[in-house]
Design an enzyme around this catalytic site. Structure first.
Site, mmCIF file in Angstrom:
data_model
loop_
_atom_site.group_PDB
_atom_site.id
_atom_site.type_symbol
_atom_site.label_atom_id
_atom_site.label_comp_id
_atom_site.label_asym_id
_atom_site.label_seq_id
_atom_site.Cartn_x
_atom_site.Cartn_y
_atom_site.Cartn_z
ATOM 1 C CE1 TYR A 221 -3.821 2.322 0.687
ATOM 2 C CE2 TYR A 221 -2.529 3.140 2.529
ATOM 3 C CZ TYR A 221 -3.615 3.263 1.681
ATOM 4 O OH TYR A 221 -4.470 4.317 1.834
ATOM 5 C CE LYS B 66 -12.695 -5.851 16.941
ATOM 6 N NZ LYS B 66 -11.263 -6.099 17.182
ATOM 7 C CB THR C 45 0.382 6.192 19.488
ATOM 8 O OG1 THR C 45 1.676 6.139 18.881
ATOM 9 C CG2 THR C 45 0.491 5.945 20.976
HETATM 10 P P1 NAD Z 1 -12.904 3.622 0.661
HETATM 11 O O1 NAD Z 1 -12.520 2.188 0.488
HETATM 12 O O2 NAD Z 1 -14.066 3.930 1.519
HETATM 13 O O3 NAD Z 1 -13.122 4.300 -0.764
HETATM 14 C C1 NAD Z 1 -12.375 3.969 -1.897
HETATM 15 C C2 NAD Z 1 -13.351 3.748 -3.030
HETATM 16 O O4 NAD Z 1 -12.595 3.506 -4.233
HETATM 17 C C3 NAD Z 1 -14.244 2.520 -2.828
HETATM 18 O O5 NAD Z 1 -15.599 2.897 -2.859
HETATM 19 C C4 NAD Z 1 -13.891 1.616 -3.988
HETATM 20 O O6 NAD Z 1 -15.002 0.900 -4.525
HETATM 21 C C5 NAD Z 1 -13.336 2.597 -4.999
HETATM 22 N N1 NAD Z 1 -12.488 1.943 -5.966
HETATM 23 C C6 NAD Z 1 -11.497 1.042 -5.735
HETATM 24 N N2 NAD Z 1 -10.968 0.650 -6.900
HETATM 25 C C7 NAD Z 1 -11.626 1.301 -7.876
HETATM 26 C C8 NAD Z 1 -11.546 1.286 -9.286
HETATM 27 N N3 NAD Z 1 -10.649 0.510 -9.911
HETATM 28 N N4 NAD Z 1 -12.387 2.070 -9.985
HETATM 29 C C9 NAD Z 1 -13.307 2.844 -9.356
HETATM 30 N N5 NAD Z 1 -13.440 2.890 -8.022
HETATM 31 C C10 NAD Z 1 -12.605 2.126 -7.293
HETATM 32 O O7 NAD Z 1 -11.580 4.344 1.191
HETATM 33 P P2 NAD Z 1 -11.401 5.814 1.761
HETATM 34 O O8 NAD Z 1 -11.064 5.686 3.189
HETATM 35 O O9 NAD Z 1 -12.527 6.677 1.362
HETATM 36 O O10 NAD Z 1 -10.069 6.252 0.996
HETATM 37 C C11 NAD Z 1 -10.073 7.179 -0.098
HETATM 38 C C12 NAD Z 1 -8.639 7.457 -0.506
HETATM 39 O O11 NAD Z 1 -7.926 7.994 0.594
HETATM 40 C C13 NAD Z 1 -7.870 6.230 -0.959
HETATM 41 O O12 NAD Z 1 -6.994 6.590 -1.998
HETATM 42 C C14 NAD Z 1 -7.078 5.854 0.267
HETATM 43 O O13 NAD Z 1 -5.926 5.123 -0.049
HETATM 44 C C15 NAD Z 1 -6.749 7.216 0.833
HETATM 45 N N6 NAD Z 1 -6.452 7.197 2.271
HETATM 46 C C16 NAD Z 1 -7.433 6.948 3.173
HETATM 47 C C17 NAD Z 1 -7.141 6.943 4.527
HETATM 48 C C18 NAD Z 1 -8.188 6.688 5.571
HETATM 49 O O14 NAD Z 1 -7.866 6.764 6.753
HETATM 50 N N7 NAD Z 1 -9.430 6.394 5.226
HETATM 51 C C19 NAD Z 1 -5.821 7.181 4.953
HETATM 52 C C20 NAD Z 1 -4.850 7.418 4.002
HETATM 53 C C21 NAD Z 1 -5.177 7.440 2.654
#
Ligand code: NAD
Length: 346
Positions: A162, A213, A234
């Protein structure tokens, strides 16, 4: 910190087309709602999930089910776009990230094809959602970590799978600016949480998992809770409303072009403290069972917000207790609705 006059340049006009990928998911779903509420009239929301499975489908927004790891679909998604926010990724909490490294790495196809499509479509700006997992893991071995500043990603030793995908995709964004003058922005999110996110099924992150949970125990009469690791690890957790506002500001700040920046809270919380807070919200007290062989990620991670405060005069400021209570209440509603036989979030 209250939002002050920062060095933003003009955002898109309200009738410019904004494209948001990953919009069936947590953060991009909230971002779609944020821009819609801000008055943008033309938003195209894209996700590969079927529409009934989206956390939020915003009325009046063009919502498309497309897999944006495919080049042709990216071209379709970006047609006519003025701004593109790419948040689609195969992603989850520590359990998913440690088990499914190939799926995580394959997200490289999404950014690779989306940035090219956005460039070819003549978009003015492109946003990429990176992660604190891009940081050097060697710097995160102590729960009392020094907060991570933007330069700590190099020398590179990112989270396997990742984190490396995020680092490579960041590099794409930087080179599109350097070689082609395509204006890109890169935010490194630190553990985002809030309502309308994954709370069950194996991809949920710690705040949602712990809330669920505690809720399960409360409603089923259970008196214990399983905690991954020894609870001393943390993290800092950023509330979703801070994150959508931050994305908007980062995207429209020219000084941040092609420059990765932390978008996270600097309030450090241990997993044990997180459990205590969730228990307080629930009015419950549970016996803690520590699963020491479960995925637990790095020992400690916090966001150094010196850069965002300097450039934007702003940082995420929702107290964790406040955000967690809103998240807890939403998950409890979902849990009870599911118990009653309703279809709930995916
Ligand atoms: P999430 O899983 O809720 O949303 C990601 C969405 O992308 C999903 O709905 C999924 O169906 C869609 N997706 C995946 N592959 C796809 C594809 N090939 N075509 C179209 N859609 C696709 O995750 P999130 O928490 O909303 O994360 C959003 C972004 O933020 C991501 O890039 C994630 O890596 C990044 N991010 C999130 C966090 C966090 O804490 N949530 C932290 C760091 C980075």
């Amino acid at each position: 910190m209250a939002r002050q006059q920062g060095p933003q340049t003009s955002p898109a006009n309200k009738d410019d087309l904004i494209v948001i990928t990953g919009a069936g998911g947590f953060i991009a779903g909230a971002l779609t709602k944020y821009f819609h509420n801000t008055g943008f009239e033309r938003i195209r929301a894209v996700d590969k999930k079927p529409l009934p499975n989206w956390y939020q489908c915003v009325p009046g927004v063009e919502s498309l089910c497309l897999d944006v790891s495919e080049k042709e679909n990216c071209a379709r998604a970006c047609e006519g776009a003025v701004e593109v926010y790419n948040l689609a990724a195969d992603m989850g909490g520590m359990g998913f990230i440690e088990r499914c490294r190939i799926d995580c790495l394959r997200s490289i196809l999404i950014n690779t094809n989306m940035i090219e499509a956005a460039y070819r479509a003549g978009a003015r700006r492109y946003f990429f959602s990176s992660s604190a997992c891009a940081y050097n893991t060697e710097l995160q071995k102590d729960p009392l970590v020094r907060p991570l500043k933007e330069s700590d990603a190099y020398p590179a030793m990112a989270e396997r799978g990742y984190g490396w995908e995020k680092l490579m995709s960041e590099m794409f964004c930087q080179e599109y600016w350097a070689e082609r003058g395509f204006r890109t922005t890169i935010a490194r999110f630190h553990n985002v949480y809030g309502p309308y996110g994954t709370w069950d099924g194996g991809r949920e992150k710690a705040p949602a998992a712990i809330c669920r949970k505690v809720i399960e125990a409360k409603h089923s009469g259970g008196n214990d809770i399983e905690i991954w690791g020894d609870g001393s690890q943390t993290r800092s957790f950023a509330y979703i409303d801070d994150v959508t506002e931050g994305i908007d500001m980062i995207m429209h700040c020219d000084e941040l072009t092609a420059t990765p920046i932390n978008l996270g809270s600097s309030e450090l919380v241990s997993v044990n403290e997180l459990v205590t807070l969730a228990e307080e919200i629930a009015g419950a007290r549970l016996e803690r069972k520590y699963k020491l062989d479960a995925p637990r990620g790095v020992a400690g991670r916090n966001s150094d917000n010196t850069m965002i405060k300097r450039v934007l005069n702003w940082e995420p400021s929702t107290p964790f207790r406040t955000g967690l209570e809103k998240t807890y209440n939403w998950i409890e509603q979902q849990y009870l609705a599911r118990q009653a036989g309703s279809r709930t979030g995916f």
